[in-house]
Design a protein around this motif. Structure first.
Motif, PDB file in Angstrom:
ATOM      1  N   PRO A   1       0.839  -1.215   0.000  1.00  0.00           N
ATOM      2  CA  PRO A   1       0.000   0.000   0.000  1.00  0.00           C
ATOM      3  C   PRO A   1       0.864   1.252   0.000  1.00  0.00           C
ATOM      4  CG  PRO A   1      -0.081  -1.111   2.138  1.00  0.00           C
ATOM      5  CD  PRO A   1       0.640  -2.026   1.210  1.00  0.00           C
ATOM      6  N   LEU A   2       0.947   1.903  -1.145  1.00  0.00           N
ATOM      7  CA  LEU A   2       1.822   3.071  -1.309  1.00  0.00           C
ATOM      8  C   LEU A   2       1.445   4.199  -0.358  1.00  0.00           C
ATOM      9  CD1 LEU A   2       1.927   3.223  -5.225  1.00  0.00           C
ATOM     10  CD2 LEU A   2       3.619   2.187  -3.699  1.00  0.00           C
ATOM     11  N   GLY A   3       0.172   4.316  -0.050  1.00  0.00           N
ATOM     12  CA  GLY A   3      -0.284   5.401   0.811  1.00  0.00           C
ATOM     13  C   GLY A   3       0.084   5.233   2.262  1.00  0.00           C
ATOM     14  N   CYS A   4       0.573   4.057   2.643  1.00  0.00           N
ATOM     15  CA  CYS A   4       0.977   3.812   4.029  1.00  0.00           C
ATOM     16  C   CYS A   4       2.475   3.958   4.227  1.00  0.00           C
ATOM     17  CB  CYS A   4       0.555   2.403   4.462  1.00  0.00           C
ATOM     18  SG  CYS A   4      -1.216   2.089   4.361  1.00  0.00           S
ATOM     19  N   MET A   5       3.212   4.150   3.161  1.00  0.00           N
ATOM     20  CA  MET A   5       4.662   4.202   3.252  1.00  0.00           C
ATOM     21  C   MET A   5       5.120   5.567   3.763  1.00  0.00           C
ATOM     22  SD  MET A   5       5.560   2.110  -0.234  1.00  0.00           S
ATOM     23  CE  MET A   5       7.328   2.157   0.078  1.00  0.00           C
ATOM     24  N   PRO A   6       5.943   5.589   4.813  1.00  0.00           N
ATOM     25  CA  PRO A   6       6.373   6.858   5.425  1.00  0.00           C
ATOM     26  C   PRO A   6       6.954   7.884   4.450  1.00  0.00           C
ATOM     27  CG  PRO A   6       6.955   5.039   6.843  1.00  0.00           C
ATOM     28  CD  PRO A   6       6.456   4.429   5.570  1.00  0.00           C
TER      29      PRO A   6
ATOM     30  N   ALA B   1       5.251  11.495   4.318  1.00  0.00           N
ATOM     31  CA  ALA B   1       6.025  12.666   4.729  1.00  0.00           C
ATOM     32  C   ALA B   1       6.176  13.691   3.614  1.00  0.00           C
ATOM     33  CB  ALA B   1       7.407  12.223   5.221  1.00  0.00           C
ATOM     34  N   MET B   2       6.370  13.213   2.387  1.00  0.00           N
ATOM     35  CA  MET B   2       6.678  14.125   1.286  1.00  0.00           C
ATOM     36  C   MET B   2       5.452  14.622   0.533  1.00  0.00           C
ATOM     37  SD  MET B   2      10.254  12.685  -0.330  1.00  0.00           S
ATOM     38  CE  MET B   2       9.639  11.040  -0.710  1.00  0.00           C
ATOM     39  N   PHE B   3       4.338  13.887   0.623  1.00  0.00           N
ATOM     40  CA  PHE B   3       3.151  14.279  -0.141  1.00  0.00           C
ATOM     41  C   PHE B   3       1.911  14.345   0.757  1.00  0.00           C
ATOM     42  CE2 PHE B   3       5.950  11.649  -2.843  1.00  0.00           C
ATOM     43  CZ  PHE B   3       6.408  12.651  -3.698  1.00  0.00           C
ATOM     44  N   PRO B   4       1.971  15.129   1.826  1.00  0.00           N
ATOM     45  CA  PRO B   4       0.819  15.212   2.737  1.00  0.00           C
ATOM     46  C   PRO B   4      -0.395  15.818   2.042  1.00  0.00           C
ATOM     47  CG  PRO B   4       2.382  16.960   3.210  1.00  0.00           C
ATOM     48  CD  PRO B   4       3.049  16.067   2.211  1.00  0.00           C
ATOM     49  N   SER B   5      -1.562  15.370   2.446  1.00  0.00           N
ATOM     50  CA  SER B   5      -2.798  15.899   1.883  1.00  0.00           C
ATOM     51  C   SER B   5      -3.282  17.087   2.723  1.00  0.00           C
ATOM     52  CB  SER B   5      -3.869  14.805   1.850  1.00  0.00           C
ATOM     53  OG  SER B   5      -5.106  15.332   1.412  1.00  0.00           O
TER      54      SER B   5
ATOM     55  N   GLY C   1      -9.526   4.437   8.501  1.00  0.00           N
ATOM     56  CA  GLY C   1      -9.147   3.245   9.253  1.00  0.00           C
ATOM     57  C   GLY C   1      -7.669   2.994   9.352  1.00  0.00           C
ATOM     58  N   THR C   2      -6.877   3.730   8.537  1.00  0.00           N
ATOM     59  CA  THR C   2      -5.440   3.465   8.503  1.00  0.00           C
ATOM     60  C   THR C   2      -4.576   4.714   8.686  1.00  0.00           C
ATOM     61  OG1 THR C   2      -5.299   3.758   6.090  1.00  0.00           O
ATOM     62  CG2 THR C   2      -5.814   1.534   6.927  1.00  0.00           C
ATOM     63  N   GLY C   3      -5.084   5.863   8.287  1.00  0.00           N
ATOM     64  CA  GLY C   3      -4.267   7.071   8.284  1.00  0.00           C
ATOM     65  C   GLY C   3      -3.378   7.158   7.060  1.00  0.00           C
ATOM     66  N   CYS C   4      -3.586   6.254   6.106  1.00  0.00           N
ATOM     67  CA  CYS C   4      -2.778   6.222   4.884  1.00  0.00           C
ATOM     68  C   CYS C   4      -3.388   7.142   3.822  1.00  0.00           C
ATOM     69  CB  CYS C   4      -2.704   4.798   4.346  1.00  0.00           C
ATOM     70  SG  CYS C   4      -2.023   3.602   5.518  1.00  0.00           S
ATOM     71  N   LEU C   5      -2.570   7.533   2.859  1.00  0.00           N
ATOM     72  CA  LEU C   5      -3.026   8.405   1.785  1.00  0.00           C
ATOM     73  C   LEU C   5      -3.927   7.631   0.829  1.00  0.00           C
ATOM     74  CD1 LEU C   5       0.362  10.224   1.157  1.00  0.00           C
ATOM     75  CD2 LEU C   5      -1.763  11.352   1.884  1.00  0.00           C
ATOM     76  N   ARG C   6      -5.141   8.112   0.680  1.00  0.00           N
ATOM     77  CA  ARG C   6      -6.167   7.387  -0.070  1.00  0.00           C
ATOM     78  C   ARG C   6      -5.781   7.179  -1.539  1.00  0.00           C
ATOM     79  NH1 ARG C   6     -11.416   6.907   1.330  1.00  0.00           N
ATOM     80  NH2 ARG C   6     -11.224   8.610   2.830  1.00  0.00           N
TER      81      ARG C   6
ATOM     82  N   PHE D   1      -2.909   7.272  -3.082  1.00  0.00           N
ATOM     83  CA  PHE D   1      -1.753   6.402  -3.278  1.00  0.00           C
ATOM     84  C   PHE D   1      -2.169   4.934  -3.153  1.00  0.00           C
ATOM     85  CE2 PHE D   1       0.563  10.263  -2.851  1.00  0.00           C
ATOM     86  CZ  PHE D   1       1.845  10.047  -3.343  1.00  0.00           C
ATOM     87  N   ASN D   2      -2.984   4.644  -2.165  1.00  0.00           N
ATOM     88  CA  ASN D   2      -3.430   3.259  -1.995  1.00  0.00           C
ATOM     89  C   ASN D   2      -4.324   2.807  -3.143  1.00  0.00           C
ATOM     90  OD1 ASN D   2      -1.976   2.774   0.297  1.00  0.00           O
ATOM     91  ND2 ASN D   2      -3.727   2.671   1.689  1.00  0.00           N
ATOM     92  N   GLU D   3      -5.097   3.733  -3.678  1.00  0.00           N
ATOM     93  CA  GLU D   3      -5.945   3.383  -4.816  1.00  0.00           C
ATOM     94  C   GLU D   3      -5.097   3.017  -6.033  1.00  0.00           C
ATOM     95  OE1 GLU D   3      -8.435   6.810  -5.181  1.00  0.00           O
ATOM     96  OE2 GLU D   3      -9.867   6.133  -3.653  1.00  0.00           O
ATOM     97  N   ILE D   4      -3.968   3.701  -6.212  1.00  0.00           N
ATOM     98  CA  ILE D   4      -3.057   3.367  -7.305  1.00  0.00           C
ATOM     99  C   ILE D   4      -2.498   1.960  -7.102  1.00  0.00           C
ATOM    100  CG2 ILE D   4      -0.794   3.906  -8.314  1.00  0.00           C
ATOM    101  CD1 ILE D   4      -1.457   6.889  -7.794  1.00  0.00           C
ATOM    102  N   ALA D   5      -2.135   1.642  -5.856  1.00  0.00           N
ATOM    103  CA  ALA D   5      -1.598   0.311  -5.557  1.00  0.00           C
ATOM    104  C   ALA D   5      -2.636  -0.780  -5.829  1.00  0.00           C
ATOM    105  CB  ALA D   5      -1.129   0.248  -4.102  1.00  0.00           C
ATOM    106  N   VAL D   6      -3.872  -0.536  -5.421  1.00  0.00           N
ATOM    107  CA  VAL D   6      -4.940  -1.514  -5.662  1.00  0.00           C
ATOM    108  C   VAL D   6      -5.158  -1.699  -7.158  1.00  0.00           C
ATOM    109  CG1 VAL D   6      -7.421  -1.943  -5.426  1.00  0.00           C
ATOM    110  CG2 VAL D   6      -6.097  -1.133  -3.455  1.00  0.00           C
ATOM    111  N   TYR D   7      -5.146  -0.606  -7.902  1.00  0.00           N
ATOM    112  CA  TYR D   7      -5.329  -0.665  -9.354  1.00  0.00           C
ATOM    113  C   TYR D   7      -4.198  -1.469  -9.992  1.00  0.00           C
ATOM    114  CZ  TYR D   7      -5.940   1.151 -14.154  1.00  0.00           C
ATOM    115  OH  TYR D   7      -6.134   1.273 -15.503  1.00  0.00           O
TER     116      TYR D   7
END
Length: 333
Positions: free
Chosen positions: A193-198, A202-206, A215-220, A222-228
């Protein structure tokens, strides 16, 4: 895909050969060939970037502190997924193939370096065919660097548009080692999950709270790209398998085990501050490019085994958990 080509050069290939070795259980492989990026690098990057300390911190303490007792070029405090798999198969750790680093060469030229290694492994041609039939190939993980690096100057939508080409490159490389090299077992990992990677956090805050998953605090996005990416990759793998019914083409899930840890860290023995690096230079996620792990100003946590992330890559404890899932996939396929 220029970035993917560069990654292929960097780690092409790492081979662990142990012809006299016998299997410990139901597995029956005499060697491992691993193509991948820094999640699988057992030391190539340290050689490639030897003169550029910014890009080779894994050659310095505290890298390797947990298992090896010294830096090995692995971007972790200890063993990687490929190390745990080699151990389980009764094979030695995969050593780095110290390839030359050349930019702007075609993927066919870079994969040709693999051909240059063959004479040192086997000959004549029939012996090589038998050798690779008994080898386990890992094609990736590929994609993390392509997407993460491309965010600089691109919108998430533009990065998403790259996914089909990245997946096509991976599936083509998989087809190549099957058709040309006679691979009979190929593991093709997805991406975490790219959106969970520190580094990404750190570099691309929303600026919009809705940009983070509740539920995770991860970047939405980025994670959607990983799922795709993982969805298209699994479809591509099915097509490769259909084309080669006598070959085991195995998808290795990198996303699910990581997201499970992020969602419920205590269940797996990890700290509640799960998105924070164990080793780094401060900030909310303990990730700082100017004071990264192994550089002046960085600190290391007391117990890496309670952390998911080491320096943006993962800890040995996390890799062990992920490796167990991959081994199950290898055994069941």
């Amino acid at each position: 895909m220029k970035l993917l080509r560069i990654v292929l050069v960097l780690l092409l290939p790492a081979v662990s050969s142990c012809l006299p070795c016998r299997r410990r259980d139901d597995y029956d492989y005499d060697s491992i060939f691993s193509f991948g990026d820094s999640f699988a690098d057992t030391g190539n990057g340290a050689v490639v970037f030897a003169e550029h300390s910014l890009f080779s911190p894994a050659t310095k303490p505290p890298y390797g502190m947990t298992f090896f007792g010294q830096p090995t070029g692995r971007n972790s405090n200890g063993r990687l997924i490929i190390d745990f798999i080699a151990e389980k198969l009764g094979l030695p750790f995969v050593p780095p193939y110290l390839a030359h680093f050349v930019l702007n060469t075609s993927s066919s030229v870079q994969l040709g370096w693999f051909d240059s290694l063959k004479p040192s492994l086997c000959s004549p041609a029939q012996e090589c065919k038998d050798f690779f039939h008994k080898s386990l190939f890992f094609m990736g993980e590929f994609g993390v660097n392509d997407y993460s690096f491309s965010v600089f100057g691109k919108t998430p939508l533009e990065v998403r548009s790259m996914v089909p080409d990245v997946v096509k490159t991976i599936s083509s490389a998989t087809e190549r080692i099957i058709k040309r090299d006679g691979a009979k077992a190929v593991v093709v990992p997805g991406i975490p999950p790219l959106g969970c990677m520190p580094p990404n956090l750190a570099m691309f805050p929303s600026t919009d709270p809705a940009g983070y998953e509740p539920g995770t605090g991860c970047l939405r996005q980025f994670n959607e790209i990983a799922v795709y990416h993982n969805t298209l990759l699994q479809d591509a793998i099915k097509n490769v398998q259909k084309n080669h019914p006598d070959v085991r083409v195995i998808y290795a899930d990198f996303f699910t085990p990581v997201i499970r840890i992020v969602q419920s860290p205590g269940t797996f023995g990890f700290t509640s501050d799960i998105l924070r690096c164990c080793c780094g230079g401060g900030g909310k996620y303990n990730f700082n490019m100017s004071a990264g792990c192994g550089m002046p100003g960085a600190t290391v946590c007391e117990d890496p085994s309670t952390h998911l992330f080491w320096d943006g890559h993962m800890t040995e404890a996390a890799y062990h958990f992920i490796a167990d899932g991959w081994l199950n996939s290898i055994n069941e396929s």
